[in-house]
Design a protein around this motif. Structure first.
Motif, short mmCIF file in Angstrom:
data_model
loop_
_atom_site.label_atom_id
_atom_site.label_comp_id
_atom_site.label_asym_id
_atom_site.label_seq_id
_atom_site.Cartn_x
_atom_site.Cartn_y
_atom_site.Cartn_z
N ARG A 4 9.91 -11.38 -30.88
CA ARG A 4 10.03 -12.83 -30.92
C ARG A 4 10.02 -13.29 -32.46
O ARG A 4 9.14 -13.04 -33.34
CB ARG A 4 9.20 -13.48 -29.97
N THR A 7 6.76 -15.45 -33.37
CA THR A 7 5.42 -14.80 -33.65
C THR A 7 5.72 -13.90 -34.84
O THR A 7 4.72 -13.57 -35.64
CB THR A 7 5.31 -13.91 -32.34
N GLN B 97 4.20 -15.85 -26.26
CA GLN B 97 5.32 -15.07 -26.25
C GLN B 97 5.40 -13.75 -25.73
O GLN B 97 6.08 -12.85 -25.83
CB GLN B 97 6.08 -14.98 -27.84
N ASN B 98 4.33 -13.23 -25.19
CA ASN B 98 4.01 -11.72 -24.65
C ASN B 98 4.38 -10.98 -25.79
O ASN B 98 4.62 -9.82 -25.31
CB ASN B 98 4.94 -11.56 -23.36
N GLU B 99 3.60 -11.45 -26.81
CA GLU B 99 3.82 -10.02 -27.93
C GLU B 99 2.42 -9.61 -27.93
O GLU B 99 1.53 -10.06 -29.09
CB GLU B 99 4.11 -10.98 -29.34
#
Ligand SMILES: [Fe+2]
Ligand SMILES: [Fe+2]
Ligand SMILES: [Fe+2]
Ligand SMILES: [Fe+2]
Ligand SMILES: [Fe+2]
Ligand SMILES: [Fe+2]
Lengths: 169, 169
Positions: A4, A7, B97-99
């Motif tokens: 993303r 990030t 952001q699920n990173e």
């Protein structure tokens, strides 16, 4: 690897922050060492190493650590930007504003970056099959960063510092 | 010391560029070393040192190298910003952001920066008269940057790495 965009931008910024913290702590450590404060110097160096670990983790998460050939290409491009764009413009601006100390520090850097770019290009040619390069002893001028292979000169050709001011690698 | 604002901004930017180049070259050097390319690793480390010299020259021209107390204060403020603002926000954004990889690298950094801030505060107290601090052996986790005095733990409390992954300073 991070996907993303936001990030990714934040990690790039964190990499920059860690790199600057690492650098400051090395500078402070050398200053403390010169003043005889050995434990304080050692603490700054240890913490600088921790910042290196943080920066490396971010760098890998960003996908920036590549093959040897990729890493040399990144090195060439960074030096090339400094040689062709950044340092000539900053040096010119410093002259325009009569900032003599900045004229000096940007000139010193520019001269060394030219050599770095050349060395990385040669290394990229020489390591096509991931084998090691041939390289004699390397000497770096502690005053200006001048970079030379083989033997340290009696006087640095860029800043005039004596041979004793060169560090060996 | 540089006085004009534009030249000052340019030198700050050059300090940032040199710090990032220095850091990348150290990362590339360790990677080359792991692959058995010793001369290439040595070249990257030598050039990283030249970038250190450039960065230090810019840093001094900017007037940023102060007394031991000033340098400790700068160190405290940098760590405090990372602990109170930067890493909590970046870690939160990475979670949002699920990173996962970024969640991990920012968490690792945040935990170590808390210790760094504390150590710098203690050192500032202890060096009021520019005398050295007391400090035992320092161990840094090569995986996450966890920072500890005295002895390395059997397992890193932050990332779980074994004792063998700690570097001594
Ligand atoms: Fe850090
Ligand atoms: Fe360079
Ligand atoms: Fe020199
Ligand atoms: Fe440089
Ligand atoms: Fe830190
Ligand atoms: Fe750890």
């Amino acid at each position: 690897m991070v996907k993303r965009e936001m990030t990714r931008q934040f990690l790039e910024d964190a990499f920059c922050g860690e790199s600057k913290a690492h650098m400051k702590y090395l500078i402070f450590a050398d200053d403390a060492e010169e003043k005889g404060l050995k434990n304080l110097a050692r603490m700054w160096r240890a913490i600088a190493y921790a910042e290196y670990v943080h920066a490396r983790n971010h760098f890998k998460a960003l996908g920036h650590l590549g093959s040897i050939q990729d890493n040399l290409q990144q090195s060439i491009e960074g030096e090339n930007f400094e040689v062709q764009e950044m340092y000539p413009v900053y040096n010119n601006a410093a002259k325009f504003q009569n900032e003599n100390e900045a004229v000096r520090t940007t000139h010193f850097a520019l001269e060394a970056e030219k050599i770095h770019e050349e060395w990385y290009k040669q290394a990229k040619e020489a390591t096509k099959e991931e084998k090691d390069i041939e390289k004699g002893k390397i000497y770096i001028c502690d005053v200006c960063g001048y970079t030379v292979e083989g033997e340290a000169p009696d006087r640095c050709p860029i800043c005039g510092a004596p041979k004793s001011k060169f560090s060996e690698f």
